[in-house]
Structure formats: structure tokens, C-alpha cells
Scaffold this motif. Structure first.
Motif, PDB file in Angstrom:
ATOM      1  N   HIS A 122       0.874  -1.178   0.000  1.00  0.00           N
ATOM      2  CA  HIS A 122       0.000   0.000   0.000  1.00  0.00           C
ATOM      3  C   HIS A 122       0.914   1.232   0.000  1.00  0.00           C
ATOM      4  O   HIS A 122       1.706   1.411  -0.916  1.00  0.00           O
ATOM      5  CB  HIS A 122      -0.918  -0.117   1.230  1.00  0.00           C
ATOM      6  CG  HIS A 122      -2.041   0.875   1.307  1.00  0.00           C
ATOM      7  ND1 HIS A 122      -2.417   1.700   0.282  1.00  0.00           N
ATOM      8  CD2 HIS A 122      -2.893   1.172   2.336  1.00  0.00           C
ATOM      9  CE1 HIS A 122      -3.433   2.449   0.654  1.00  0.00           C
ATOM     10  NE2 HIS A 122      -3.736   2.150   1.907  1.00  0.00           N
ATOM     11  N   ARG A 154       8.729  -8.254  -6.900  1.00  0.00           N
ATOM     12  CA  ARG A 154       7.672  -7.603  -7.700  1.00  0.00           C
ATOM     13  C   ARG A 154       8.185  -6.244  -8.104  1.00  0.00           C
ATOM     14  O   ARG A 154       8.979  -5.639  -7.383  1.00  0.00           O
ATOM     15  CB  ARG A 154       6.407  -7.401  -6.874  1.00  0.00           C
ATOM     16  CG  ARG A 154       5.525  -8.595  -6.876  1.00  0.00           C
ATOM     17  CD  ARG A 154       4.155  -8.288  -6.325  1.00  0.00           C
ATOM     18  NE  ARG A 154       3.251  -9.386  -6.691  1.00  0.00           N
ATOM     19  CZ  ARG A 154       1.931  -9.321  -6.694  1.00  0.00           C
ATOM     20  NH1 ARG A 154       1.321  -8.218  -6.343  1.00  0.00           N
ATOM     21  NH2 ARG A 154       1.204 -10.357  -7.036  1.00  0.00           N
ATOM     22  N   LEU A 155       7.726  -5.764  -9.229  1.00  0.00           N
ATOM     23  CA  LEU A 155       8.123  -4.426  -9.651  1.00  0.00           C
ATOM     24  C   LEU A 155       7.343  -3.422  -8.809  1.00  0.00           C
ATOM     25  O   LEU A 155       6.151  -3.215  -9.031  1.00  0.00           O
ATOM     26  CB  LEU A 155       7.776  -4.279 -11.130  1.00  0.00           C
ATOM     27  CG  LEU A 155       8.735  -3.481 -11.991  1.00  0.00           C
ATOM     28  CD1 LEU A 155      10.160  -3.923 -11.817  1.00  0.00           C
ATOM     29  CD2 LEU A 155       8.319  -3.592 -13.447  1.00  0.00           C
ATOM     30  N   GLY A 198       5.728  -0.148  -7.379  1.00  0.00           N
ATOM     31  CA  GLY A 198       5.264   1.033  -8.098  1.00  0.00           C
ATOM     32  C   GLY A 198       4.526   0.671  -9.377  1.00  0.00           C
ATOM     33  O   GLY A 198       4.153   1.541 -10.150  1.00  0.00           O
ATOM     34  N   ARG A 236      -4.942  -2.171  -7.836  1.00  0.00           N
ATOM     35  CA  ARG A 236      -6.173  -2.951  -7.717  1.00  0.00           C
ATOM     36  C   ARG A 236      -7.274  -2.393  -8.614  1.00  0.00           C
ATOM     37  O   ARG A 236      -8.027  -3.130  -9.222  1.00  0.00           O
ATOM     38  CB  ARG A 236      -6.607  -2.977  -6.254  1.00  0.00           C
ATOM     39  CG  ARG A 236      -7.970  -3.581  -5.979  1.00  0.00           C
ATOM     40  CD  ARG A 236      -8.085  -5.039  -6.410  1.00  0.00           C
ATOM     41  NE  ARG A 236      -7.183  -5.926  -5.737  1.00  0.00           N
ATOM     42  CZ  ARG A 236      -7.369  -6.432  -4.523  1.00  0.00           C
ATOM     43  NH1 ARG A 236      -8.434  -6.122  -3.837  1.00  0.00           N
ATOM     44  NH2 ARG A 236      -6.494  -7.267  -4.016  1.00  0.00           N
TER      45      ARG A 236
HETATM   46  N1  CMC Z   1       5.149  -6.945 -10.443  1.00  0.00           N
HETATM   47  C1  CMC Z   1       5.001  -8.157 -11.034  1.00  0.00           C
HETATM   48  N2  CMC Z   1       3.832  -8.811 -11.163  1.00  0.00           N
HETATM   49  C2  CMC Z   1       2.742  -8.197 -10.664  1.00  0.00           C
HETATM   50  C3  CMC Z   1       2.800  -6.935 -10.044  1.00  0.00           C
HETATM   51  C4  CMC Z   1       4.055  -6.301  -9.935  1.00  0.00           C
HETATM   52  N3  CMC Z   1       4.176  -5.113  -9.353  1.00  0.00           N
HETATM   53  N4  CMC Z   1       1.562  -6.576  -9.643  1.00  0.00           N
HETATM   54  C5  CMC Z   1       0.754  -7.565  -9.998  1.00  0.00           C
HETATM   55  N5  CMC Z   1       1.457  -8.560 -10.639  1.00  0.00           N
HETATM   56  C6  CMC Z   1       0.906  -9.774 -11.241  1.00  0.00           C
HETATM   57  C7  CMC Z   1       0.549 -10.826 -10.182  1.00  0.00           C
HETATM   58  O1  CMC Z   1       1.638 -11.690  -9.930  1.00  0.00           O
HETATM   59  C8  CMC Z   1      -0.619 -11.510 -10.835  1.00  0.00           C
HETATM   60  O2  CMC Z   1      -0.115 -12.345 -11.833  1.00  0.00           O
HETATM   61  P1  CMC Z   1      -0.864 -13.763 -12.158  1.00  0.00           P
HETATM   62  O3  CMC Z   1      -2.226 -13.384 -12.653  1.00  0.00           O
HETATM   63  O4  CMC Z   1      -0.002 -14.409 -13.177  1.00  0.00           O
HETATM   64  O5  CMC Z   1      -0.904 -14.518 -10.852  1.00  0.00           O
HETATM   65  C9  CMC Z   1      -1.363 -10.389 -11.562  1.00  0.00           C
HETATM   66  O6  CMC Z   1      -0.323  -9.414 -11.868  1.00  0.00           O
HETATM   67  C10 CMC Z   1      -2.460  -9.716 -10.747  1.00  0.00           C
HETATM   68  O7  CMC Z   1      -1.895  -9.289  -9.504  1.00  0.00           O
HETATM   69  P2  CMC Z   1      -2.674  -9.271  -8.127  1.00  0.00           P
HETATM   70  O8  CMC Z   1      -1.673  -9.340  -7.017  1.00  0.00           O
HETATM   71  O9  CMC Z   1      -3.762 -10.303  -8.149  1.00  0.00           O
HETATM   72  O10 CMC Z   1      -3.365  -7.829  -8.198  1.00  0.00           O
HETATM   73  P3  CMC Z   1      -3.995  -7.072  -6.986  1.00  0.00           P
HETATM   74  O11 CMC Z   1      -5.020  -6.185  -7.564  1.00  0.00           O
HETATM   75  O12 CMC Z   1      -4.400  -8.022  -5.912  1.00  0.00           O
HETATM   76  O13 CMC Z   1      -2.752  -6.236  -6.418  1.00  0.00           O
HETATM   77  C11 CMC Z   1      -1.147  -4.534  -6.058  1.00  0.00           C
HETATM   78  C12 CMC Z   1      -2.526  -4.894  -6.651  1.00  0.00           C
HETATM   79  C13 CMC Z   1      -0.982  -3.010  -6.094  1.00  0.00           C
HETATM   80  C14 CMC Z   1      -1.074  -5.003  -4.595  1.00  0.00           C
HETATM   81  C15 CMC Z   1      -0.052  -5.234  -6.895  1.00  0.00           C
HETATM   82  O14 CMC Z   1      -0.117  -4.805  -8.234  1.00  0.00           O
HETATM   83  C16 CMC Z   1       1.353  -4.991  -6.330  1.00  0.00           C
HETATM   84  O15 CMC Z   1       1.791  -5.750  -5.439  1.00  0.00           O
HETATM   85  N6  CMC Z   1       2.081  -3.937  -6.824  1.00  0.00           N
HETATM   86  C17 CMC Z   1       3.364  -3.569  -6.269  1.00  0.00           C
HETATM   87  C18 CMC Z   1       3.188  -2.782  -4.982  1.00  0.00           C
HETATM   88  C19 CMC Z   1       2.747  -1.372  -5.252  1.00  0.00           C
HETATM   89  O16 CMC Z   1       3.276  -0.661  -6.094  1.00  0.00           O
HETATM   90  N7  CMC Z   1       1.766  -0.931  -4.448  1.00  0.00           N
HETATM   91  C20 CMC Z   1       1.286   0.471  -4.487  1.00  0.00           C
HETATM   92  C21 CMC Z   1      -0.129   0.566  -4.964  1.00  0.00           C
HETATM   93  S1  CMC Z   1      -0.539   2.292  -5.361  1.00  0.00           S
HETATM   94  C22 CMC Z   1      -0.564   3.098  -3.844  1.00  0.00           C
HETATM   95  C23 CMC Z   1      -1.772   2.762  -3.091  1.00  0.00           C
HETATM   96  O17 CMC Z   1      -2.855   3.282  -3.444  1.00  0.00           O
HETATM   97  O18 CMC Z   1      -1.651   2.021  -2.107  1.00  0.00           O
END
Ligand code: CMC
Length: 428
Positions: free
Chosen positions: A265, A301-302, A304, A308
């Protein structure tokens, strides 16, 4: 469009009302489903669950739209100030000049924190993360203002709690940083505007004044505005859930700060810079890290990237990317990790893994670069996010109270053992 949805369970049809928002968002109100049918809905991570109705923030993840009280984020980031946006979020309309001056003056009058708070601060080791200090000290405001614990506070009393929190959080935040440096704290200067005062408390010393740079003040205003609300995300839902138990504003926001701290987050802005530093130290090969992020056996994970709700672009990231370029140019900062960030972004945006999963840079991808350029240390990045998000948390807590929402209490589907008898120790 029909007014209800039909759900067929065990051959019986149940009618559930349809709720439509002002932007034509549609929901099925299933609140009566369990009482009528015995079924609950299951949605881990609340990916498809509307927890409330809210008139504060509208966002459309597919179209990349974000509006506070109807006003587009692009216009607010360009034309408004953080305090004006705080007023807008909390009270629902743009303030008149008189309202804004009164609001801003009241905040200035409450920036001092009780001297006993310094004693609490002194008890933290200098290794303490500023987010932990922030959460603890915001919660400890209940001790200094016990009347805030009363769930039946009048409107005027709630307003005073709101003003105190907006005013004192920047003092507490700056002091948490001074503590991590082992340096004496700097007291607020009420002749300064909100952002300048915060910067002064961060960077002045008893022995040396801090020169306030309008470029830095303007960048900070913009960043705080961009973070000010984001509807029902993890920390905001936490604030509403805690607040739904009639917990005080200070306790609810303290819980929100803890939720925000997580690297998935708000903690992502710190994690982005650490990741970019790691790539630089490793020789700067961004492609190697793209491959790591795609490897399901690698936890990397990358940071940034991905969101969601934003599945096309994050409108805040667009504004911030442009601002990062402008701020670095105006301040004459040449930061090698900005180039790594740009390479990484380009490589990811052209890679099928990221394209197929709709993973785009989010607000945190570029915010850390601006914070670094204006001298904010890395472990303070998430605290900056908390400062920005505070008006949103307050507005959401206030709305929850005004809507008299019931205590939040999800259901579950139990998957553990069925009933079994206790086994004495000698027989295990
Ligand atoms: N790097 C690599 N793969 C990723 C990433 C990433 N940053 N984010 C998602 N994926 C992949 C994930 O492995 C999954 O792949 P598969 O379908 O093959 O299993 C797919 O994309 C969907 O990911 P998810 O984890 O189910 O998506 P989510 O909506 O539950 O998670 C997230 C959203 C923001 C937690 C996630 O994208 C993430 O961990 N990003 C990195 C952390 C980050 O930058 N967070 C800040 C969010 S913006 C600030 C805020 O409002 O909090």
C-alpha cells in the motif's frame, strides 16, 4: 433497467435490490441475502464488494478518472492548495475565501503539541521507523484530548478534533524524523503556510535557519493533493472499520496509518526507491529485474507497478511523472535513478507480461523521486503519504458517522476441523 437482481439458490428465487450511484455505478444490495437464504457472498480481498455508499471520491479505474467531490484531480493538482483540498474533502464544497482563511487560521493555532508528547517521543529509540512513531503518537492524542473518545460529540467538538489532528500531524511527523536523526525538534512557526511550516520543522536546526524554496513548497502541495483521498482502499477501509465501532477519530486514523505502512500500500513509495537503488547497485540492468518480476518462483515484484483498480493508467502517476521532470529541472538535481525508472517503465510497458495483466506505473512510482529531490529521507516517504491522505481519512470517518453506518463485521466460510474431543497430553 430492472430495480432488482434475481438470485436462484436451491431452486428458490430471491430478489435483491439494485443500487445505482450518481456516476451510474451499479451494485446488488445483498445485505438481506443471508437472513432470507442462509447464503453469504465470498470475496477475499473485497475485490468486488462495495462496503459503503460514499459521496467523497469518484474513481473509474478503466477510464483513469479520479475526482474529489466531483472536481477532477488534474484541476485540483494544478490550481488548488492542499488545505483547500482538505476543506473540500471534509466539508463537501470548495471554501469561500472567508471559510478558507478561517479554516487555515484555526489549523495554524493548533500546531503545537503538548510538551508531554515530547517525553513519549524521547522514549523511542532512534532506530524507530517514523511510521510507527506517527501511528503511536496520533493514537496518544486520545490521552491529551479524552473528550474525543465520546461517540456523541457535538458537531463543533468533532470539528475541533479534526482541526487538532490536521494541525498536529505535521508537527508529529517532522518530530518523528528529528527523533530518527537524534536531533532536537523544531517548533511550528504559525506565520508559515502548511507546507512551508512542515518543511521548516523537518529541515531547520536550532543553529541554522531553513531557506524555504517556492519550487519545493509547490511540489509538496501537489504531492499531498494527489494523495488526499482514494475511496475505499486498504487504509481508508481500515479507518472506516475501526470508526464503525465508535472508536475516536484519533484511534481510527492511527489504525489507518498502520495499514498504510505496508509495502503493498503506502509503503510502496519507499520500496520503489529501494528497488531503484538496488538496480543501480547491481549495474543498472533494468531488463534483468523485469525478468525477476515475471518469474513466479521469485518473490520480487516491480514496486510502483500495478493497481487494484486502475487497469489503464493511474491519473496521479501521469501528473506526478510530469511534476518529477519539472522539479528536478527547477532544482538542478540530476538523479541517476530517474533514468533507471524511465528505462524500467518503458521496458515494462512493452512487455506482454505487464501489458496482459494491465500493470502500469502507479502514483508511488514517481512520488519517491520527487521526495528525494526535495530532500525528504526515504524512511519518511510513507509518512508523507499519510500527511496527504489525512483529509481523506477524516472525511471518510466523518461520513461514516453522519450516515450512522452499522459496525463493520464481515462473515467467513469456515474451513477448519469439524467438532472433535480434547485429547489428553499423554495420548497425543
Ligand atoms: N510486479 C510483477 N507482477 C505483478 C505486479 C508487480 N508489481 N503486480 C501484480 N502482478 C501480477 C501478479 O503476480 C498476478 O499475476 P498472475 O495473474 O499471473 O498470478 C497479476 O499481476 C495480478 O496481480 P494481483 O496481485 O492479483 O493484483 P492485486 O489487484 O491483488 O494487487 C497490487 C494490486 C498493487 C497489490 C499489486 O499490483 C502490487 O503488489 N504492486 C506492487 C506494490 C505497489 O506498487 N503498491 C502500491 C499501490 S498504489 C498506492 C496505493 O494506493 O496504495
Amino acid at each position: 433497467m430492472s430495480d432488482f437482481a434475481e438470485i436462484i439458490l436451491d431452486g428458490k428465487t430471491y430478489q435483491m435490490p439494485i443500487v445505482v450511484g450518481t456516476e451510474d455505478e451499479k451494485a446488488i444490495d445483498i445485505s438481506a441475502l443471508r437472513a432470507q437464504s442462509g447464503y453469504v457472498t465470498l470475496d477475499p480481498g473485497y475485490k468486488n464488494t462495495g462496503a459503503t455508499t460514499s459521496a467523497i471520491t469518484f474513481l473509474d479505474g478503466e477510464e483513469g478518472i479520479l475526482r474529489y467531490r466531483g472536481y477532477p484531480i488534474e484541476q485540483l493538482a494544478e490550481k488548488s492548495s492542499f488545505i483547500e483540498v482538505a476543506y473540500l474533502l471534509i466539508y463537501g464544497h470548495l471554501p469561500s475565501e472567508e471559510e478558507l482563511n478561517a479554516f487555515s487560521d484555526r489549523i495554524k493555532r493548533h500546531t503545537l503539541v503538548n510538551e508531554d508528547m515530547r517525553k513519549i517521543l524521547d522514549g523511542f529509540p532512534s532506530t524507530a521507523h517514523p511510521m510507527g512513531i506517527l501511528s503511536a503518537l496520533v493514537s496518544s492524542l486520545t490521552a491529551f484530548y479524552p473528550e474525543s473518545l465520546n461517540p456523541n460529540q457535538s458537531k463543533e467538538e468533532v470539528d475541533l478534533s479534526i482541526i487538532r489532528l490536521l494541525a498536529k500531524i505535521s508537527t508529529i511527523a517532522a518530530w518523528s524524523y528529528k527523533n530518527s536523526q537524534g536531533h532536537p525538534v523544531i517548533y511550528p512557526k504559525n506565520k508559515l503556510d502548511y507546507c512551508s511550516n512542515f518543511l521548516n520543522m523537518m529541515f531547520a536546526y536550532p543553529t541554522e535557519d531553513y531557506q524555504i524554496d517556492p519550487v519545493v513548497v509547490s511540489a509538496l502541495n501537489k504531492l499531498l493533493i494527489l494523495h488526499a483521498d482514494h475511496e475505499q482502499n486498504c487504509s481508508t477501509s481500515t479507518v472506516r472499520l475501526v470508526g464503525s465501532a465508535n472508536a475516536s477519530l484519533y484511534s481510527s486514523v492511527s489504525a489507518g496509518i498502520s495499514a498504510l505502512w505496508g509495502p503493498l500500500h503506502g509503503g510502496a513509495n519507499q520500496a520503489v526507491i529501494e528497488m531503484l537503488e538496488e538496480i543501480k547497485a547491481d549495474g543498472g540492468d533494468s531488463k534483468k529485474f523485469i525478468e525477476k518480476a515475471k518469474d513466479k518462483n521469485d518473490p520480487f515484484r516491480l514496486m510502483g507497478f500495478g493497481h487494484r483498480v486502475y487497469k489503464n493508467f493511474d491519473p496521479r502517476a501521469k501528473i506526478i511523472k510530469k511534476a518529477a521532470d519539472e522539479v528536478l529541472t527547477a532544482l538542478g538535481v540530476k538523479d541517476p535513478i530517474l533514468n533507471i525508472a524511465k528505462e524500467l517503465e518503458e521496458a515494462a510497458l512493452n512487455d506482454p507480461y505487464f501489458v496482459e495483466r494491465k500493470l502500469y506505473p502507479n502514483v508511488d512510482f514517481y512520488s519517491g523521486i520527487i521526495y528525494r529531490a526535495i530532500g525528504i529521507p526515504t524512511n519518511m516517504f510513507t509518512v508523507m503519504f499519510a500527511l496527504g491522505r489525512l483529509p481523506g481519512w477524516i472525511a471518510q470517518w466523518k461520513e461514516l458517522r453522519e450516515q450512522k453506518e452499522p459496525i463493520g463485521r464481515p462473515r467467513q466460510i469456515y474451513t477448519g476441523e469439524t467438532e472433535r474431543d480434547y485429547v489428553p497430553m499423554e495420548k497425543r
